[in-house]
Design a protein around this motif. Structure first.
Motif, PDB file in Angstrom:
ATOM      1  N   HIS A  34       0.893  -1.452   0.135  1.00 22.64           N
ATOM      2  CA  HIS A  34      -0.015  -0.027  -0.036  1.00 22.64           C
ATOM      3  C   HIS A  34       0.849   1.235  -0.030  1.00 22.64           C
ATOM      4  O   HIS A  34       2.004   1.376   0.416  1.00 22.64           O
ATOM      5  N   LEU A  35       0.211   2.263  -0.447  1.00 24.63           N
ATOM      6  CA  LEU A  35       0.957   3.624  -0.213  1.00 24.63           C
ATOM      7  C   LEU A  35       0.099   4.103   0.921  1.00 24.63           C
ATOM      8  O   LEU A  35      -0.972   4.488   1.302  1.00 24.63           O
ATOM      9  N   ARG A  36       1.300   4.751   1.800  1.00 27.78           N
ATOM     10  CA  ARG A  36       0.971   5.374   3.080  1.00 27.78           C
ATOM     11  C   ARG A  36       0.724   6.845   3.338  1.00 27.78           C
ATOM     12  O   ARG A  36       1.502   7.519   2.859  1.00 27.78           O
ATOM     13  N   ILE A  37      -0.334   7.253   3.448  1.00 29.32           N
ATOM     14  CA  ILE A  37      -0.611   8.708   3.477  1.00 29.32           C
ATOM     15  C   ILE A  37      -0.807   9.264   4.953  1.00 29.32           C
ATOM     16  O   ILE A  37      -1.619   9.024   5.693  1.00 29.32           O
ATOM     17  N   LEU A  38       0.072  10.366   5.347  1.00 30.33           N
ATOM     18  CA  LEU A  38      -0.125  10.606   6.955  1.00 30.33           C
ATOM     19  C   LEU A  38      -0.593  12.001   7.005  1.00 30.33           C
ATOM     20  O   LEU A  38      -0.278  12.949   6.248  1.00 30.33           O
ATOM     21  N   ILE A  45       7.266   8.509  13.065  1.00 30.68           N
ATOM     22  CA  ILE A  45       6.216   8.071  12.311  1.00 30.68           C
ATOM     23  C   ILE A  45       6.738   8.182  10.536  1.00 30.68           C
ATOM     24  O   ILE A  45       6.195   7.216   9.907  1.00 30.68           O
ATOM     25  N   LEU A  46       7.094   9.183  10.202  1.00 32.24           N
ATOM     26  CA  LEU A  46       7.698   9.225   8.970  1.00 32.24           C
ATOM     27  C   LEU A  46       8.754   7.991   8.643  1.00 32.24           C
ATOM     28  O   LEU A  46       8.651   7.706   7.257  1.00 32.24           O
ATOM     29  N   ARG A  47       9.401   7.853   9.610  1.00 35.85           N
ATOM     30  CA  ARG A  47      10.586   6.638   9.191  1.00 35.85           C
ATOM     31  C   ARG A  47      10.062   5.317   9.400  1.00 35.85           C
ATOM     32  O   ARG A  47      10.734   4.330   9.226  1.00 35.85           O
ATOM     33  N   GLY A  48       8.783   5.106   9.954  1.00 31.82           N
ATOM     34  CA  GLY A  48       8.103   3.706  10.233  1.00 31.82           C
ATOM     35  C   GLY A  48       8.364   3.124  11.332  1.00 31.82           C
ATOM     36  O   GLY A  48       8.326   2.019  11.873  1.00 31.82           O
ATOM     37  N   TYR A  52       8.496   0.788  19.656  1.00 33.19           N
ATOM     38  CA  TYR A  52       9.420   1.400  18.681  1.00 33.19           C
ATOM     39  C   TYR A  52       9.677   0.411  17.704  1.00 33.19           C
ATOM     40  O   TYR A  52      10.235  -1.035  18.294  1.00 33.19           O
ATOM     41  N   LEU A  53       9.601   0.453  16.532  1.00 24.33           N
ATOM     42  CA  LEU A  53       9.963  -0.533  15.659  1.00 24.33           C
ATOM     43  C   LEU A  53      11.336  -0.263  14.987  1.00 24.33           C
ATOM     44  O   LEU A  53      11.626   0.922  14.362  1.00 24.33           O
ATOM     45  N   SER A  54      12.271  -1.301  15.134  1.00 26.76           N
ATOM     46  CA  SER A  54      13.792  -1.028  14.926  1.00 26.76           C
ATOM     47  C   SER A  54      14.041  -1.109  13.556  1.00 26.76           C
ATOM     48  O   SER A  54      14.762  -0.256  13.087  1.00 26.76           O
ATOM     49  N   ASN A  55      13.350  -2.061  12.810  1.00 25.18           N
ATOM     50  CA  ASN A  55      13.807  -2.098  11.501  1.00 25.18           C
ATOM     51  C   ASN A  55      12.257  -2.172  10.623  1.00 25.18           C
ATOM     52  O   ASN A  55      11.881  -3.081  10.185  1.00 25.18           O
ATOM     53  N   PRO A  56      12.017  -0.974  10.434  1.00 21.42           N
ATOM     54  CA  PRO A  56      10.592  -0.877   9.772  1.00 21.42           C
ATOM     55  C   PRO A  56      10.819  -1.288   8.131  1.00 21.42           C
ATOM     56  O   PRO A  56      11.746  -0.876   7.743  1.00 21.42           O
ATOM     57  N   SER A  57       9.772  -1.771   7.601  1.00 21.91           N
ATOM     58  CA  SER A  57       9.749  -2.008   6.279  1.00 21.91           C
ATOM     59  C   SER A  57       9.402  -0.801   5.333  1.00 21.91           C
ATOM     60  O   SER A  57       8.728   0.279   5.946  1.00 21.91           O
ATOM     61  N   LEU A  58       9.225  -0.908   4.035  1.00 17.54           N
ATOM     62  CA  LEU A  58       8.902   0.265   3.205  1.00 17.54           C
ATOM     63  C   LEU A  58       7.260   0.457   3.495  1.00 17.54           C
ATOM     64  O   LEU A  58       6.878   1.706   3.509  1.00 17.54           O
ATOM     65  N   ALA A  59       6.633  -0.609   3.795  1.00 17.26           N
ATOM     66  CA  ALA A  59       5.297  -0.408   4.067  1.00 17.26           C
ATOM     67  C   ALA A  59       4.993   0.362   5.350  1.00 17.26           C
ATOM     68  O   ALA A  59       3.844   0.805   5.193  1.00 17.26           O
ATOM     69  N   GLU A  60       5.821   0.250   6.253  1.00 21.44           N
ATOM     70  CA  GLU A  60       5.622   1.087   7.368  1.00 21.44           C
ATOM     71  C   GLU A  60       5.889   2.559   7.535  1.00 21.44           C
ATOM     72  O   GLU A  60       5.648   3.044   8.253  1.00 21.44           O
ATOM     73  N   LYS A  61       6.584   2.735   6.382  1.00 24.47           N
ATOM     74  CA  LYS A  61       7.158   4.314   6.352  1.00 24.47           C
ATOM     75  C   LYS A  61       6.199   4.926   5.723  1.00 24.47           C
ATOM     76  O   LYS A  61       5.241   4.582   4.938  1.00 24.47           O
ATOM     77  N   VAL A  62       6.285   6.282   5.715  1.00 23.45           N
ATOM     78  CA  VAL A  62       5.267   7.365   5.215  1.00 23.45           C
ATOM     79  C   VAL A  62       5.657   7.569   4.013  1.00 23.45           C
ATOM     80  O   VAL A  62       6.711   7.816   3.382  1.00 23.45           O
ATOM     81  N   ASP A  92      11.818  17.811   7.760  1.00 21.83           N
ATOM     82  CA  ASP A  92      12.351  16.387   8.201  1.00 21.83           C
ATOM     83  C   ASP A  92      11.700  15.548   6.935  1.00 21.83           C
ATOM     84  O   ASP A  92      12.522  14.962   6.383  1.00 21.83           O
ATOM     85  N   ALA A  93      10.563  15.790   6.584  1.00 23.13           N
ATOM     86  CA  ALA A  93      10.113  14.953   5.340  1.00 23.13           C
ATOM     87  C   ALA A  93      10.751  15.488   4.169  1.00 23.13           C
ATOM     88  O   ALA A  93      11.003  14.543   3.214  1.00 23.13           O
ATOM     89  N   SER A  94      11.004  16.621   4.136  1.00 20.33           N
ATOM     90  CA  SER A  94      11.822  17.230   2.725  1.00 20.33           C
ATOM     91  C   SER A  94      13.365  16.328   2.848  1.00 20.33           C
ATOM     92  O   SER A  94      13.614  16.088   1.490  1.00 20.33           O
TER      93      SER A  94
END
Length: 311
Positions: free
Chosen positions: A68-72, A154-157, A178-188, A217-219
């Motif tokens: 999925h594509l995650r929108i925050l 959150i931005l970093r998952g 706290y998720l130490s190793n987030p996947s791409l799906a968990e990132k914003v 930070d998002a930039s």
């Protein structure tokens, strides 16, 4: 007997003709004489919502490293973040939906936990769109509301589903949520700032600083960013009369220009929407601005995800 005809001086004819031209009409008024609206929309919208809804339902990600594509959604308390999610699902389902709890009276943030919302494609609820929303606690002045450090995590998952936010105690490495190793799906993949149109001039320096901090930070993470101004009907009487005036309103255009300067978000990344609130049925005229804004978010989010292949 000769009849004398009094001819109007040529100067008078010329002045009458010049005054009839649109360019010499009273300043600030459109062709219809309305001082609050432009004659034409300053941003063109599609005439129909159906093609956009079809696109959103059929959208599939090219990057197979995420489902999925995650929108925050971020913004001040009471901006309409939760209502925006409900409005998107309402437009797609074709009837009013309200899975995301909202509060019309609270002066503090109603959303306390980090939660992901999927959008159903139809009433069977067996299939979902390929994009999801995260609704979070709102920003408040001083030390109230969500902590900026939490939003950056959150931005970093790094934030687990269901984490309960605490304004005075941001999540830190080593804690259970706290998720130490987030996947791409968990990132914003897309950051959207939500602000009431009538509140642009009322934003406190604290809230502006927090939103700019997250935006910076998002930039740095190259995450695409958008801003939506909500509650446009409360901000402009002409839009309250008819939603089709949304991009004709001079006042709303001024608010777009103001927030563009305040947060540094380009005007072509700022959208006007009216969330479903008191309505009992959906309508094309309300769906179009909602779906138009969302489609742009999806397009830019897809570009971002495609740049993340192999990560």
């Amino acid at each position: 007997m000769k009849v004398k005809v009094k001819l109007k001086p040529i100067r008078g004819f010329i002045l009458d003709w010049l005054c009839s031209l649109p360019i010499l009409q009273e300043p600030g008024k459109d062709m219809g004489g309305n001082p609050s609206c432009f004659h034409k929309p300053w941003r063109a919208l599609p005439e129909s919502d159906q093609e956009m809804i079809k696109f959103l339902k059929s959208y599939l990600l090219l990057n197979k490293n995420t489902s999925h594509l995650r929108i925050l959604l971020q913004g001040p308390v009471g901006a309409g973040k939760s209502s925006f999610i409900n409005s998107v699902e309402s437009a797609i389902l074709g009837r009013i939906a309200g899975r995301v709890m909202t509060d019309a009276t609270s002066g503090s943030s109603f959303t306390k936990k980090f939660k992901t919302f999927q959008i159903c494609k139809d009433e069977s609820r067996k299939t979902h769109c390929s994009f999801v929303f995260n609704d979070i606690m709102g920003f408040e002045s001083a030390h109230g509301g969500i902590h900026v450090d939490d939003v950056k995590l959150i931005l970093r998952g790094h934030v687990a589903e269901g984490h309960e936010f605490k304004a005075d105690c941001p999540l830190s490495k080593g804690q259970g949520d706290y998720l130490s190793n987030p996947s791409l799906a968990e990132k914003v993949h897309v950051l959207v700032t939500v602000i009431p149109a009538a509140a642009v001039s009322l934003l406190t320096d604290d809230v502006i600083k927090k939103m700019r901090d997250v935006r910076l930070d998002a930039s740095n993470l190259e995450i695409p960013q958008f801003l939506i101004l909500t509650k446009v009907d409360e901000a402009c009487p002409e839009v309250e009369k008819t939603i089709t005036n949304i991009y004709k309103s001079k006042y709303l255009k001024e608010q777009v220009e103001k927030i563009c300067l305040l947060l540094g978000i380009p005007m072509n990344s700022i959208f006007l929407v009216k969330n479903y609130n008191s309505e009992m049925e959906t309508s094309k005229d309300m769906n179009v601005p909602l779906m138009y804004a969302l489609r742009q978010m999806i397009n830019f989010g897809e570009d971002f995800l495609n740049s993340q292949k192999g990560i």
